[in-house]
Design an enzyme around this catalytic site. Structure first.
Site, mmCIF file in Angstrom:
data_model
loop_
_atom_site.group_PDB
_atom_site.id
_atom_site.type_symbol
_atom_site.label_atom_id
_atom_site.label_comp_id
_atom_site.label_asym_id
_atom_site.label_seq_id
_atom_site.Cartn_x
_atom_site.Cartn_y
_atom_site.Cartn_z
ATOM 1 N N VAL A 68 2.458 2.570 -5.935
ATOM 2 C CA VAL A 68 1.445 2.591 -6.993
ATOM 3 C C VAL A 68 1.617 1.436 -7.961
ATOM 4 C CG1 VAL A 68 0.521 3.931 -8.921
ATOM 5 C CG2 VAL A 68 1.121 5.077 -6.780
ATOM 6 N N HIS A 78 9.324 5.841 -0.894
ATOM 7 C CA HIS A 78 10.683 5.941 -0.372
ATOM 8 C C HIS A 78 11.372 7.138 -1.007
ATOM 9 C CE1 HIS A 78 10.699 1.318 0.336
ATOM 10 N NE2 HIS A 78 10.518 1.936 1.490
ATOM 11 N N HIS A 99 4.644 -8.179 4.924
ATOM 12 C CA HIS A 99 5.427 -9.085 4.087
ATOM 13 C C HIS A 99 6.917 -8.772 4.123
ATOM 14 C CE1 HIS A 99 4.780 -5.658 1.385
ATOM 15 N NE2 HIS A 99 5.728 -6.113 0.590
ATOM 16 N N CYS A 119 16.426 -0.040 -6.570
ATOM 17 C CA CYS A 119 15.855 -0.898 -5.529
ATOM 18 C C CYS A 119 16.594 -2.217 -5.428
ATOM 19 C CB CYS A 119 14.378 -1.177 -5.824
ATOM 20 S SG CYS A 119 13.256 0.140 -5.358
ATOM 21 N N GLU A 141 13.430 1.740 6.788
ATOM 22 C CA GLU A 141 13.359 1.120 5.458
ATOM 23 C C GLU A 141 14.722 1.033 4.787
ATOM 24 O OE1 GLU A 141 10.239 0.213 3.708
ATOM 25 O OE2 GLU A 141 9.375 0.280 5.721
ATOM 26 N N PHE A 186 0.846 -1.190 0.000
ATOM 27 C CA PHE A 186 0.000 0.000 0.000
ATOM 28 C C PHE A 186 0.883 1.243 0.000
ATOM 29 C CE2 PHE A 186 -2.495 3.212 2.471
ATOM 30 C CZ PHE A 186 -3.508 3.397 1.539
#
EC number: 3.5.3.23
Length: 444
Positions: free
Chosen positions: A26, A250, A137, A368, A174, A23
């Site tokens: 996008v 992020h 998760h 990422c 994160e 969530f």
């Protein structure tokens, strides 16, 4: 002594799927329920990593996590054989099963925060695994992440490993996705930029209204303390809450840095000018602040193309290159901007495009997929050499993927007990290839 920045890319795991779990991300939400191709995803990631190695950069590989995560399912009350646990979860709590099958550890920008020895008081490289508490998760990753990092950077003379921060929203962390480092040279002391979404313990602080702010100021400051960073080595910057609410989950979706270059969107931060002045004051070096105007690239285009989730790397020639997804090339506004960027007087002289669509569709671009580690030649020699990408390892990993990975996976397939056997067999072999030891729970 020679210094450089190494990239350790996450190897995509056998259960790569599109469950739309994130969530605020996008792309992840928009592509939920698509059929994934784990084999193609793993090979796309390996090809990107190999291309950087071929450019003369130091490139490593970080192993994926064990999925399905039956240990979490057993912790929440499912019992019996492994097959029974999987099938009960699929029947009664399919969303929880999806979370326990996520291959999101492929995005190693979220694996940890790394501070190089040039910045730390004890002169060691420091690693703190991200706790990732905002998403179920991902919150199940940190313990195994710590084991994999310790098995990769396995000499305590050079590397200092910390436990992840307390598992509470006040310390939402994160990892490197909200951290970058500016410096004159990789071996010189630099300024570490910690970008946070909210100050969790201040009820009056600004924060986004629609999507969660996953990184807290409290977490960023805690990591800086653990890594023995001085105040002069740190700048704490708040991400603009309005862009978080537009899908910028992020900082690495809206800004990226390398050496003396900070590449960011006009709307990326709060109090931007004052913070840039603080960086200039703390890093007495020539700096290039490349601000991308909204008039040229909208937030929507930046998010869709992942313009800022590119890698900026320093080539052996000394020039910098942007490593971008082909989505940037396909977006007219972003492509036009990147073409113009190459004509400006900045260290960025090239843009190289790579197809990582399997990752992009799940909400992660080239940046990422990698964890940056600035190091010197002695520290590199102390790394587990079986994790460093060579032609031989590249070929062996491709053969391993062909042997173990499916080329089609739906969310319904996650309930297949055979997937447990396939995944564990693959990871057990991988841990032997990369000489990791028993990093997985099923091996312990």
């Amino acid at each position: 002594m020679k210094h450089f920045e190494a990239n350790f890319d996450g190897l995509v795991g056998p259960t790569h799927n599109y469950a739309g779990l994130s969530f605020g991300n996008v792309a992840s939400q928009n592509n939920a329920a698509l059929i994934s191709n784990p084999k193609a995803a793993a090979k796309q990631g390996l090809q990107k990593a190999k291309a950087l190695a071929d450019l003369g950069l130091i490139q490593g590989i970080l192993a994926p996590q064990e999925r399905p995560d039956l240990y979490t399912l057993r912790r929440i009350g499912f019992s019996g054989t492994d097959a029974n646990v999987l099938q009960q979860a699929a029947l009664k709590t399919p969303a929880l099963l999806n979370a326990c099958c996520s291959a999101s550890s492929m995005w190693t920008a979220n694996a940890a925060t790394v501070s190089p020895s040039a910045d730390t008081r004890d002169g060691k490289l420091h690693f703190t695994p991200a706790n990732l508490v905002d998403k179920l998760h991902r919150s199940i990753e940190p313990i195994t992440t710590g084991r994999i990092l310790t098995a990769t950077f396995n000499d305590p003379h050079y590397f200092h490993h910390h436990n992840h921060l307390p598992e509470h929203n006040s310390f939402g962390d994160e990892g490197a996705a909200n951290h970058t480092r500016l410096c004159k040279e990789y071996g010189h002391a630099g300024v570490e930029l910690f970008v946070y979404g909210q100050e969790a313990t201040n009820p009056n602080a600004l924060k986004p209204k629609k999507y969660p702010a996953r990184q807290t100021l409290e977490a960023s400051m805690a990591v800086a303390r653990l890594h023995q960073l001085d105040d002069e080595n740190c700048v704490f910057i708040q991400q603009n809450p309005e862009v978080i609410d537009q899908g910028v989950f992020h900082n690495d979706v809206i800004a990226v840095g390398n050496q003396n270059v900070l590449f960011y969107h006009e709307q990326a931060f709060l109090n931007t000018n004052n913070k840039l002045d603080e960086i200039r004051r703390k890093l007495d070096s020539e700096l290039y602040f490349i601000e991308v105007p909204t008039a040229q690239v909208s937030i929507n285009d930046a998010v869709k193309s992942y313009l800022f989730n590119t890698q900026i790397v320093t080539l052996p020639s000394g020039d910098m290159a942007i490593i971008a997804p082909t989505d940037c090339q396909e977006n007219p506004a972003v492509n036009a901007y990147l073409n113009e960027l190459l004509t400006l007087n900045t260290p960025i002289k090239q843009v190289k495009y790579f197809d990582v669509k399997q990752s992009m569709q799940n909400g992660g671009g080239p940046a990422c997929l990698r964890l940056r580690v600035a190091m010197n030649q002695d520290e590199l020699a102390a790394v587990n050499q079986h994790t460093l990408l060579t032609d031989a390892l590249f070929n062996r990993l491709n053969i391993w993927v062909d042997k173990h990975y499916r080329d089609r996976l739906s969310t319904q397939d996650l309930a297949d007990p055979q997937l447990i056997i396939e995944s564990r067999t693959a990871l057990d072999e991988l841990s032997q290839i990369m000489k990791l030891g028993s990093v997985y729970q099923f091996q312990r």
